[in-house]
Each structure stands twice: as structure tokens, then as C-alpha cells.
Design a protein around this motif. Structure first.
Motif, short mmCIF file in Angstrom:
data_model
loop_
_atom_site.label_atom_id
_atom_site.label_comp_id
_atom_site.label_asym_id
_atom_site.label_seq_id
_atom_site.Cartn_x
_atom_site.Cartn_y
_atom_site.Cartn_z
N ILE B 95 -4.23 7.51 -0.13
CA ILE B 95 -5.01 6.27 -0.30
C ILE B 95 -6.32 6.66 -0.96
O ILE B 95 -7.10 7.43 -0.40
CB ILE B 95 -5.27 5.58 1.05
CG1 ILE B 95 -3.96 5.15 1.69
CG2 ILE B 95 -6.21 4.39 0.86
CD1 ILE B 95 -4.10 4.56 3.09
N TRP B 96 -6.55 6.11 -2.17
CA TRP B 96 -7.66 6.58 -3.00
C TRP B 96 -8.84 5.63 -3.07
O TRP B 96 -9.90 6.02 -3.56
CB TRP B 96 -7.15 6.84 -4.42
CG TRP B 96 -6.44 8.15 -4.56
CD1 TRP B 96 -5.11 8.37 -4.43
CD2 TRP B 96 -7.02 9.43 -4.83
NE1 TRP B 96 -4.83 9.71 -4.62
CE2 TRP B 96 -5.99 10.37 -4.86
CE3 TRP B 96 -8.35 9.85 -5.07
CZ2 TRP B 96 -6.21 11.72 -5.12
CZ3 TRP B 96 -8.57 11.19 -5.32
CH2 TRP B 96 -7.51 12.11 -5.34
N GLY B 110 -6.34 0.95 -3.37
CA GLY B 110 -5.60 1.64 -4.42
C GLY B 110 -5.01 2.92 -3.87
O GLY B 110 -5.64 3.64 -3.10
N VAL B 111 -3.77 3.19 -4.25
CA VAL B 111 -3.05 4.30 -3.64
C VAL B 111 -2.42 5.20 -4.71
O VAL B 111 -2.43 4.90 -5.89
CB VAL B 111 -1.94 3.78 -2.68
CG1 VAL B 111 -2.51 2.82 -1.67
CG2 VAL B 111 -0.78 3.15 -3.45
N GLU B 112 -1.86 6.27 -4.22
CA GLU B 112 -1.01 7.16 -5.01
C GLU B 112 0.40 7.12 -4.41
O GLU B 112 0.52 7.27 -3.18
CB GLU B 112 -1.56 8.59 -4.93
CG GLU B 112 -0.69 9.64 -5.59
CD GLU B 112 -1.17 11.06 -5.31
OE1 GLU B 112 -2.22 11.21 -4.67
OE2 GLU B 112 -0.48 11.99 -5.72
N PRO B 113 1.43 6.89 -5.20
CA PRO B 113 1.45 6.69 -6.64
C PRO B 113 0.81 5.35 -7.01
O PRO B 113 0.91 4.40 -6.23
CB PRO B 113 2.95 6.71 -6.98
CG PRO B 113 3.64 6.33 -5.71
CD PRO B 113 2.81 6.86 -4.61
N ALA B 114 0.14 5.35 -8.19
CA ALA B 114 -0.78 4.28 -8.53
C ALA B 114 -0.20 2.89 -8.29
O ALA B 114 0.70 2.45 -9.00
CB ALA B 114 -1.21 4.44 -9.98
N SER B 115 -0.75 2.22 -7.30
CA SER B 115 -0.35 0.87 -6.93
C SER B 115 -1.50 0.25 -6.16
O SER B 115 -2.39 0.95 -5.67
CB SER B 115 0.91 0.86 -6.06
OG SER B 115 2.02 1.34 -6.79
N LEU B 116 -1.44 -1.08 -6.06
CA LEU B 116 -2.52 -1.83 -5.44
C LEU B 116 -1.96 -2.62 -4.25
O LEU B 116 -0.89 -3.23 -4.35
CB LEU B 116 -3.13 -2.79 -6.47
CG LEU B 116 -4.32 -3.65 -6.05
CD1 LEU B 116 -5.53 -2.78 -5.71
CD2 LEU B 116 -4.68 -4.64 -7.17
N PHE B 117 -2.72 -2.60 -3.16
CA PHE B 117 -2.36 -3.36 -1.97
C PHE B 117 -3.53 -4.25 -1.57
O PHE B 117 -4.68 -3.97 -1.90
CB PHE B 117 -2.00 -2.42 -0.81
CG PHE B 117 -0.68 -1.72 -1.00
CD1 PHE B 117 0.47 -2.22 -0.39
CD2 PHE B 117 -0.58 -0.59 -1.80
CE1 PHE B 117 1.70 -1.59 -0.58
CE2 PHE B 117 0.64 0.04 -1.99
CZ PHE B 117 1.78 -0.46 -1.37
N CYS B 149 -3.19 8.43 -9.28
CA CYS B 149 -3.98 7.68 -8.31
C CYS B 149 -4.66 6.46 -8.93
O CYS B 149 -5.13 6.49 -10.05
CB CYS B 149 -5.02 8.58 -7.67
SG CYS B 149 -6.13 9.41 -8.79
N MET B 150 -4.69 5.39 -8.15
CA MET B 150 -5.51 4.24 -8.49
C MET B 150 -6.80 4.38 -7.68
O MET B 150 -6.82 4.16 -6.48
CB MET B 150 -4.80 2.94 -8.12
CG MET B 150 -5.62 1.70 -8.50
SD MET B 150 -4.74 0.19 -8.13
CE MET B 150 -3.42 0.28 -9.33
N HIS B 151 -7.86 4.78 -8.40
CA HIS B 151 -9.08 5.18 -7.71
C HIS B 151 -10.21 4.18 -7.83
O HIS B 151 -11.19 4.27 -7.12
CB HIS B 151 -9.55 6.54 -8.25
CG HIS B 151 -9.61 6.59 -9.75
ND1 HIS B 151 -10.56 5.90 -10.46
CD2 HIS B 151 -8.81 7.21 -10.65
CE1 HIS B 151 -10.34 6.11 -11.76
NE2 HIS B 151 -9.28 6.90 -11.91
#
Lengths: 95, 370
Positions: B95-96, B110-117, B149-151
Motif C-alpha cells: 500500500i503506497w 494507491g497500491v502495488e500492483p498499481a491500482s486505486l481503492f 506502485c501507485m504512489h
């Protein structure tokens, strides 16, 4: 086919908070996979610590049936017999 | 309670909380919370009663979100963490980023693998945001050294800016329902095409609330000497946009290196921006002498801020989320190092002091006055 054998799942200390403090859980399952599926239904918080969203055992955990690592047996399709102890432990690592 | 300055410090071994009165003379340290587990993102949520959040990224037992409702005297896990749908085929690795959303309880992650929650209840339940997580580019992005990562998540009304390493900058103008790659002028040094549609290794994006459309970006620089296909890519590392991220231009001229990770904007002046240039090959302080560089004219020129910092033999790295600035009248900057030091730069970075010198390697530093 008779009833599934009853086995014991030994819960690693750090994870007992996810199953009301239990150190051991009793489940009826013919394979390790079935034991994990039982935990998914009955102990979902504990299960999320053991398996990822795809259902795989987390990468840095080892699953033992009695004293054997299941990777040396049939993986999570390893069959269980009554009285077996399933233990899931973090792999040794440091840093 | 009188105003307090609160720092959340995410480290390789858990999250620490430091607290000081407004003069910031002495910080009291609490923690580690979630001990022994890496923390890559934290959030000090000042909407209503302050809440602190930290991602607890356990390589053995999975990803958790920790929450504190007592200003960091203790943390508890939220009822659940972000997770991909079972049939998606992806599993969370880290979790980035954690950012506030709309209302008082919405969170974005934003998490790894790059995705959004997104969570609508303060982190107790989460849903994947499909517009970016299932974007047609999503399965083509490649991991950088830190993972895929989605940072960065920046909300600006109905606009949402995302930073992905390596995916680039994505922009939504409908509140996060749909996203487009928006990388005109953002270079990539590690591909034959120096300006691809997407796939750039964006390191961090920052904005100032009072400068509509203005954004600053620290991109993956260090390619001035490239002689392969596509030719040299000087100064692609530090960029600015004045049109809501639709196009970008270099503002790296005058810096000792265009490679770095964090980029921070002054809270009271949209023209004042801070970066930490690093040697591209080693990701450490140029010549062993760390310095923060400041521009007071939107990137037209830069000055070196190093008073109080070591003058030699310092080879640490400051990671993308390890620098922040408070919002007091004379703001202080803060950065954490991969060698476990937490520094404060008083008067906007004019005078530096080491606050803590032996923490675990620091991933993340956030500050707020509560």
C-alpha cells in the motif's frame, strides 16, 4: 465416502488475535486445500492472513502437515488423515 | 488542547509518531506501532477529529491499514484492507498512498500492483476503482525498482491526478470514473521513444491549492548523457504543468541533478518548491553532501539549502514520500532518510537540525498541525 477426517490447525502466535485467541482450531478436511477453505468460511480474518485474494497461500509462509512441508508432498492438495496437525509458519528471513 | 505539530514517520519497522508544541523545539516520539512491519504510507486526516492512518505492509501476512483516533497514542487495524476481487487475478503487494477523499470519511488508497481503492467509511471497507485499476494500459505498466506502485493521488475538485511508477501521470476529469494518460512533455529515459504516451517512471507530483492548474513533478531523470536510440534526454527529471497536467515542461535547469524522489510545495507560496537532487546511479547525496534545493520562482532558478546538514560522507537516500512541510506561518520542512535520520529544516529549510538519528530506515514522513 465417509466423513472428512478431523485435523488440528495450529495457529501461529502472532495470528491468534484473528481467531479469538485460539492456539488450535479443529477442522474436518480431506486435504490442506479443504482445510483452508474451511478456514475461509469459519475464520475469515485469520484466512486473509494466510492466503491472498487469489486463494494462494501467501508467498512467505510454509505449510506443514505434521513435520513435512507440503511442498515436499502434494502442495496444498496433500491429503489429510484423522489426527494430523497442520501448521502454517512464516518462512525464516531476516533484515 | 493547544495546537500540536504531529509527524507520522513510516519506517521499515513500523510507524512512529512525533509530537511537539508549535515552536517545534522538542519532539516527543511514540511507537513503533505495527512493530517490525514496513509502513510505506501514512495520513494525518484533519477532517473533524484528527485520525492518523498507516499502511502496514506485512510480507508474511498481507496488507493492513492501521488507524489511530487518539493522535498516535495507539493504533488499531481497520476492519478490512484493500483487496482485489477474487476473480481479478491480482494480489496486493504493498500500500503506497493514503489520501483523504470527499466528505469526512472517504479515503483513497494507491497500491502495488498499481491500482486505486476507495473507502467511504474511514478505512473499514474498500472498493476497487475500476476506471484506473482496469484501465486498458494497466496490464502493460512495468514495475520500477520500488515495484509497480501507485504512489500519488491528488484530488482537485472533479479532477484526480495519479502518479504511477512506472505508468506515468493519469488524469481524471470526472471524479475518478475514467482516466487518461496525460504525459505530454514527460520523458522516459529507459525506453527508445523518449516521450511515450505512458510508461514513464513518475516519482512524485505536488500541487498548491491556490494555483489552479499548476502541478510540479519529480520524474525519473538522470538521462542527459544517453547516446542510444532517441538521443539524450537532459532535464526530464523535474517538471511543471500549468494546464492541469495536460502538458509538462522542464524546470530542472540549475539543479546539480534532475534525479530525485520527493517534491514539495511551500504552503503559502505556489512559486516556492523543494526537491532533493540525488546522484542518478547511486540514488544518494551528490558528493556525500546532502542538500535540499529550493526555487522561489516556480522553477526558473534554484538555490541550495544545506546549513546544518552534513558537509561530507553522507550517502543516504530520501524516498518519494519522506519529505513534507508544515503549514505554520514560518513553515518547517521535514525529511527522513534511508539511514533512519529525521531532519527538520526551520524557516522554510534555511536551518537544518537532526531530530532523531537512529530510527529504522524511513519510507514516509507526513506533518500536520492538529
Amino acid at each position: 465416502m465417509g466423513p472428512a477426517p478431523t485435523v488440528t490447525v495450529h495457529v501461529y502466535g502472532q495470528l491468534r488475535e484473528y481467531c479469538a485467541g485460539a492456539s488450535q482450531l479443529s477442522v474436518s478436511a480431506r486435504t490442506v486445500r479443504a482445510a483452508l477453505e474451511d478456514l475461509e468460511r469459519s475464520q475469515s480474518a485469520l484466512y486473509r492472513n494466510l492466503c491472498d485474494e487469489t486463494g494462494k497461500v501467501r508467498r512467505h509462509l510454509n505449510v506443514f502437515v505434521n513435520t513435512d512441508n507440503v511442498r515436499d508432498l502434494d502442495g496444498i492438495d496433500t491429503t489429510l488423515t484423522a489426527g494430523d496437525v497442520v501448521t502454517i509458519l512464516p518462512a525464516v528471513s531476516g533484515g | 488542547m493547544a495546537d500540536r505539530v504531529i509527524l507520522t514517520i513510516g519506517t521499515k519497522k513500523g510507524v512512529f509518531v512525533a509530537e511537539a508544541a508549535k515552536p517545534r523545539r522538542k519532539f516527543e516520539l511514540r511507537g513503533p506501532f505495527g512493530p517490525g512491519v514496513p509502513v510505506y504510507s501514512t495520513l494525518i486526516d484533519t477532517r473533524g477529529t484528527p485520525r492518523l492512518y498507516a499502511s502496514s505492509c506485512n510480507p508474511f501476512f498481507g496488507m493492513k491499514v492501521l488507524r489511530s483516533t487518539n493522535v498516535g497514542k495507539g493504533f488499531e487495524e481497520t476492519k478490512s484492507g484493500p483487496a482485489f476481487p477474487k476473480d481479478d487475478g491480482r494480489a496486493l503487494i504493498n500500500i503506497w498512498s493514503l489520501e483523504p477523499g470527499g466528505g469526512k470519511k472517504e479515503l483513497w488508497c494507491g497500491v502495488e500492483p498499481a491500482s486505486l481503492f476507495r473507502s467511504r467509511d474511514g478505512g473499514d471497507s474498500w472498493e476497487m476503482v475500476p476506471g484506473i485499476s482496469n484501465h486498458e494500459h494497466a496490464r502493460k505498466w512495468q514495475p520500477g525498482n520500488g515495484g509497480l506502485c501507485m504512489h500519488t493521488i491528488i484530488r482537485d475538485g472533479n479532477r484526480v491526478h495519479l502518479g504511477i511508477s512506472t505508468g506515468g501521470h493519469y488524469l481524471s476529469e470526472d471524479g475518478g470514473d475514467t482516466f487518461k494518460a496525460s504525459n505530454q512533455g514527460v520523458g522516459a529515459g529507459f525506453a527508445p521513444d523518449p516521450y511515450p504516451e505512458f510508461g514513464q517512471c513518475v516519482h512524485k507530483i505536488a500541487r498548491h491549492e491556490d494555483a489552479p492548474g499548476r502541478l510540479y513533478m519529480q520524474n525519473h531523470g538522470g538521462w542527459a548523457d544517453w547516446t542510444g536510440p532517441g538521443g539524450p534526454r537532459p532535464d526530464i527529471g523535474v517538471l511543471r504543468s500549468d494546464d492541469h497536467g495536460r502538458s509538462w515542461r522542464s524546470i530542472a535547469s540549475g539543479l546539480p541533478s534532475d534525479f530525485g524522489f520527493p517534491i514539495v510545495v511551500h504552503p503559502h507560496d505556489a512559486d516556492t518548491v523543494y526537491v532533493v537532487p540525488l546522484e542518478p546511479a547511486t540514488r544518494s547525496c551528490p558528493g556525500g553532501a546532502p542538500a535540499v534545493w529550493r526555487s522561489e520562482n516556480g522553477g526558473d532558478s534554484w538555490s541550495r539549502l544545506a546549513r546544518g546538514l552534513p558537509k561530507k560522507q553522507s550517502y543516504f537516500t530520501i524516498l518519494r514520500d519522506a519529505m513534507d512541510i508544515d503549514h505554520l506561518t514560518a513553515p518547517s520542512l521535514y525529511f527522513g532518510t534511508t539511514t533512519g535520520q529525521l531532519w527538520i529544516g526551520r524557516e522554510g529549510g534555511e536551518k537544518w537540525e537532526c531530530v532523531f538519528d537512529s530510527l529504522p530506515p524511513i519510507h514516509n514522513v507526513k506533518v500536520a498541525v492538529v
